[in-house]
Design an enzyme around this catalytic site. Structure first.
Site, PDB file in Angstrom:
ATOM      1  N   ASN A 209      -0.747  43.429  34.714  1.00 15.72           N
ATOM      2  CA  ASN A 209       0.271  44.465  35.362  1.00 15.72           C
ATOM      3  C   ASN A 209       1.395  44.029  34.883  1.00 15.72           C
ATOM      4  O   ASN A 209       1.932  43.683  33.720  1.00 15.72           O
ATOM      5  CB  ASN A 209       0.196  44.011  37.133  1.00 15.72           C
ATOM      6  CG  ASN A 209       0.584  42.235  37.003  1.00 15.72           C
ATOM      7  OD1 ASN A 209       1.521  41.951  36.787  1.00 15.72           O
ATOM      8  ND2 ASN A 209      -0.505  41.436  37.330  1.00 15.72           N
ATOM      9  N   ASP A 278      -6.377  41.064  40.954  1.00 19.26           N
ATOM     10  CA  ASP A 278      -7.538  40.984  42.256  1.00 19.26           C
ATOM     11  C   ASP A 278      -8.969  40.989  41.504  1.00 19.26           C
ATOM     12  O   ASP A 278      -9.816  40.590  42.280  1.00 19.26           O
ATOM     13  CB  ASP A 278      -7.220  42.235  43.063  1.00 19.26           C
ATOM     14  CG  ASP A 278      -6.034  41.932  43.909  1.00 19.26           C
ATOM     15  OD1 ASP A 278      -5.633  40.825  44.086  1.00 19.26           O
ATOM     16  OD2 ASP A 278      -5.087  42.976  44.060  1.00 19.26           O
ATOM     17  N   LYS A 288     -14.436  42.775  19.421  1.00 16.99           N
ATOM     18  CA  LYS A 288     -13.778  43.701  19.674  1.00 16.99           C
ATOM     19  C   LYS A 288     -14.957  45.101  20.091  1.00 16.99           C
ATOM     20  O   LYS A 288     -15.613  45.024  19.197  1.00 16.99           O
ATOM     21  CB  LYS A 288     -12.889  44.324  18.699  1.00 16.99           C
ATOM     22  CG  LYS A 288     -12.089  45.635  19.088  1.00 16.99           C
ATOM     23  CD  LYS A 288     -11.282  46.285  17.730  1.00 16.99           C
ATOM     24  CE  LYS A 288     -10.613  47.738  18.144  1.00 16.99           C
ATOM     25  NZ  LYS A 288      -9.721  48.028  16.954  1.00 16.99           N
ATOM     26  N   PHE A 322       4.053  36.276  48.235  1.00 19.28           N
ATOM     27  CA  PHE A 322       4.762  37.551  47.982  1.00 19.28           C
ATOM     28  C   PHE A 322       3.987  38.493  48.089  1.00 19.28           C
ATOM     29  O   PHE A 322       2.738  38.482  47.991  1.00 19.28           O
ATOM     30  CB  PHE A 322       5.497  37.414  46.533  1.00 19.28           C
ATOM     31  CG  PHE A 322       6.625  36.737  46.356  1.00 19.28           C
ATOM     32  CD1 PHE A 322       7.707  37.611  45.947  1.00 19.28           C
ATOM     33  CD2 PHE A 322       6.944  35.377  46.480  1.00 19.28           C
ATOM     34  CE1 PHE A 322       9.071  37.010  45.881  1.00 19.28           C
ATOM     35  CE2 PHE A 322       8.421  34.998  46.409  1.00 19.28           C
ATOM     36  CZ  PHE A 322       9.292  35.674  46.015  1.00 19.28           C
ATOM     37  N   LYS A 336      -0.605  39.625  55.735  1.00 25.08           N
ATOM     38  CA  LYS A 336      -0.819  38.559  55.043  1.00 25.08           C
ATOM     39  C   LYS A 336      -0.299  37.201  55.303  1.00 25.08           C
ATOM     40  O   LYS A 336      -0.951  36.207  54.970  1.00 25.08           O
ATOM     41  CB  LYS A 336      -0.067  39.014  53.431  1.00 25.08           C
ATOM     42  CG  LYS A 336       0.004  38.001  52.489  1.00 25.08           C
ATOM     43  CD  LYS A 336       0.775  38.349  51.274  1.00 25.08           C
ATOM     44  CE  LYS A 336      -0.244  39.173  50.200  1.00 25.08           C
ATOM     45  NZ  LYS A 336       0.180  39.403  48.734  1.00 25.08           N
ATOM     46  N   LYS A 340      -3.484  34.599  55.498  1.00 21.44           N
ATOM     47  CA  LYS A 340      -3.371  33.560  54.482  1.00 21.44           C
ATOM     48  C   LYS A 340      -2.736  32.383  54.996  1.00 21.44           C
ATOM     49  O   LYS A 340      -2.444  31.403  54.119  1.00 21.44           O
ATOM     50  CB  LYS A 340      -2.736  34.123  53.194  1.00 21.44           C
ATOM     51  CG  LYS A 340      -3.730  35.262  52.769  1.00 21.44           C
ATOM     52  CD  LYS A 340      -3.364  35.977  51.549  1.00 21.44           C
ATOM     53  CE  LYS A 340      -4.226  36.980  51.141  1.00 21.44           C
ATOM     54  NZ  LYS A 340      -3.960  37.630  49.716  1.00 21.44           N
TER      55      LYS A 340
END
Length: 405
Positions: A209, A278, A288, A322, A336, A340
């Site tokens: 990301n 995730d 490869k 976060f 969240k 959590k």
């Protein structure tokens, strides 16, 4: 609070230099050992003898004036400092600091200093608003320099506006506040995660990301500045390293999970700022993958939710998560936090300019069990981290008060 602390007071050449005498006196009265460095220009506004009398130490002006043959003065001053204050700080000394110039005693000492630097600007209102000065101050802020905001009012040049040196009492308050913060988390063990995890498809391709890790690194630095024993677990990142902080490098979500869990039992505060994948590929090719004429279908599986695992295993740790969102920020953040078992969740809308990945700024909202705790406008990530650590320190110190509220 200032007893036994050595403060290097740098005075540059502005009319507000006369206020440095009162500042020096108040710091000495508070118990500090004040060592004064003046620029040649500063001596045109106030006599060095005044500062020598108030500080009870020689005043340094010329780099080549060595009062003690056993040491190199600018290095000795830099090494001795628990804190460096520049007041007043002219546009000129700010530019020298930003560009690493060392052409006099003050700028040379600043280059050698490793202590926190507090800068109190003082200049004409138009100079203060000039793009070059704003750029230099922003650059210094990114490097960790703290600024004491100038006041607004009648300036010596006749203008009315922002640029007046903060009053000596306000500067002393900022100094005491910095030293108080420096001990807020002393004895606490803090674990911070940062960066974006990497899930490999083959030896040369991977899923990741846009996280730069800058927010996590800023948080780790802010925690260390408050006296905490900090461990930073970093995945892929472009952030600069932070001196004095233990860094554990990982790549995948699973590696980060194991690194966190192995240290969780002995940790007091965990701040999960990393952007963890995730999903990961079910199969990782050993060599490869070659392209063909058809479609490539990759099967993904869920990674272990690190934050949720920590929430389930929590035994007194203060847990901060976060939430990077693009819509319904408050709804998803509170969801969240509750699911959590977090103590705080820091949420931001990454679609907003200045609040996404790979930038030095952020716009966040902090949520606790009571809902929105603090909303921060566009700020440097260092400032966001500083404010977040202040919140955490307050809640750890006064848990009963927070619960009552």
């Amino acid at each position: 609070m200032l007893n036994g602390k050595t403060i290097v007071l740098g005075i540059s050449g502005g009319i507000a230099a006369y206020k440095a005498a009162a500042l020096c006196s108040k710091l000495v009265q508070a118990g500090a050992n004040v060592r004064v460095i003046m620029t040649e220009s500063a001596t045109k506004f106030i006599a060095p003898l005044t500062l020598q009398t108030l500080s009870r130490h020689p005043v340094y002006i010329d780099t080549f004036d060595e009062f003690n043959a056993a040491v190199v003065s600018h290095i000795d001053l830099a090494d001795s400092a628990d804190l460096v204050i520049i007041a007043p700080a002219t546009a000129n000394i700010i530019a020298k600091m930003a560009n690493g110039l060392a052409d006099d005693m003050l700028s040379t000492t600043l280059l050698a200093a490793t202590a926190q630097v507090l800068v109190a600007p003082a200049m004409n209102v138009h100079m203060y608003a000039h793009p070059a000065v704003e750029h230099n101050m922003a650059l210094l802020a990114e490097r960790g320099v703290r600024f004491i905001e100038p006041g607004t009012g009648q300036l010596a040049c006749g203008y009315v506006g922002k640029g007046r040196l903060a009053e000596p009492e306000d500067i002393v308050f900022a100094v005491k506040n910095w030293f108080a913060k420096n001990q807020e988390l002393k004895g606490k063990r803090v674990l911070v995660t940062a960066g974006g995890t990497v899930e490999r498809l083959d030896p040369v391709r991977y899923l990741t990301n846009d996280s730069s890790g800058k927010m996590g690194f800023a948080i780790a630095e802010a925690a260390a500045n408050r006296g905490a024993d900090v461990t930073l677990i970093a995945a892929r990142t472009t952030a600069d390293s932070v001196a004095g902080i233990r860094v554990i490098h990982v790549e995948t979500a699973e590696e980060m999970l194991q690194a966190v869990l192995s240290r969780y039992e002995e940790t007091d505060i965990v701040i999960k700022a990393a952007a963890v994948a995730d999903y990961r590929p079910v199969v990782r090719a050993a060599s490869k993958m070659k392209k063909n004429d058809g479609r490539l279908i990759i099967e993904l599986e869920r990674t272990t939710d690190i934050l949720q695992t920590l929430g389930e295993r929590k035994k007194g740790q203060f847990l901060v998560g976060f939430a990077a969102e693009t819509e319904q920020v408050e709804h998803y953040a509170m969801d969240k936090l509750n699911r959590k078992n977090c103590d705080l969740v820091v949420a931001n809308d990454v679609s907003k300019e200045g609040a996404g990945f790979n930038v030095d700024t952020n716009i966040v909202k902090v949520f606790g069990q009571e809902g929105l705790v603090e909303e921060m406008p566009l700020l440097q990530k260092r400032e966001v981290a500083d404010r977040l650590l202040t919140l955490i320190a307050q809640r750890i110190t006064h848990p009963a008060k927070e619960a009552d509220e």
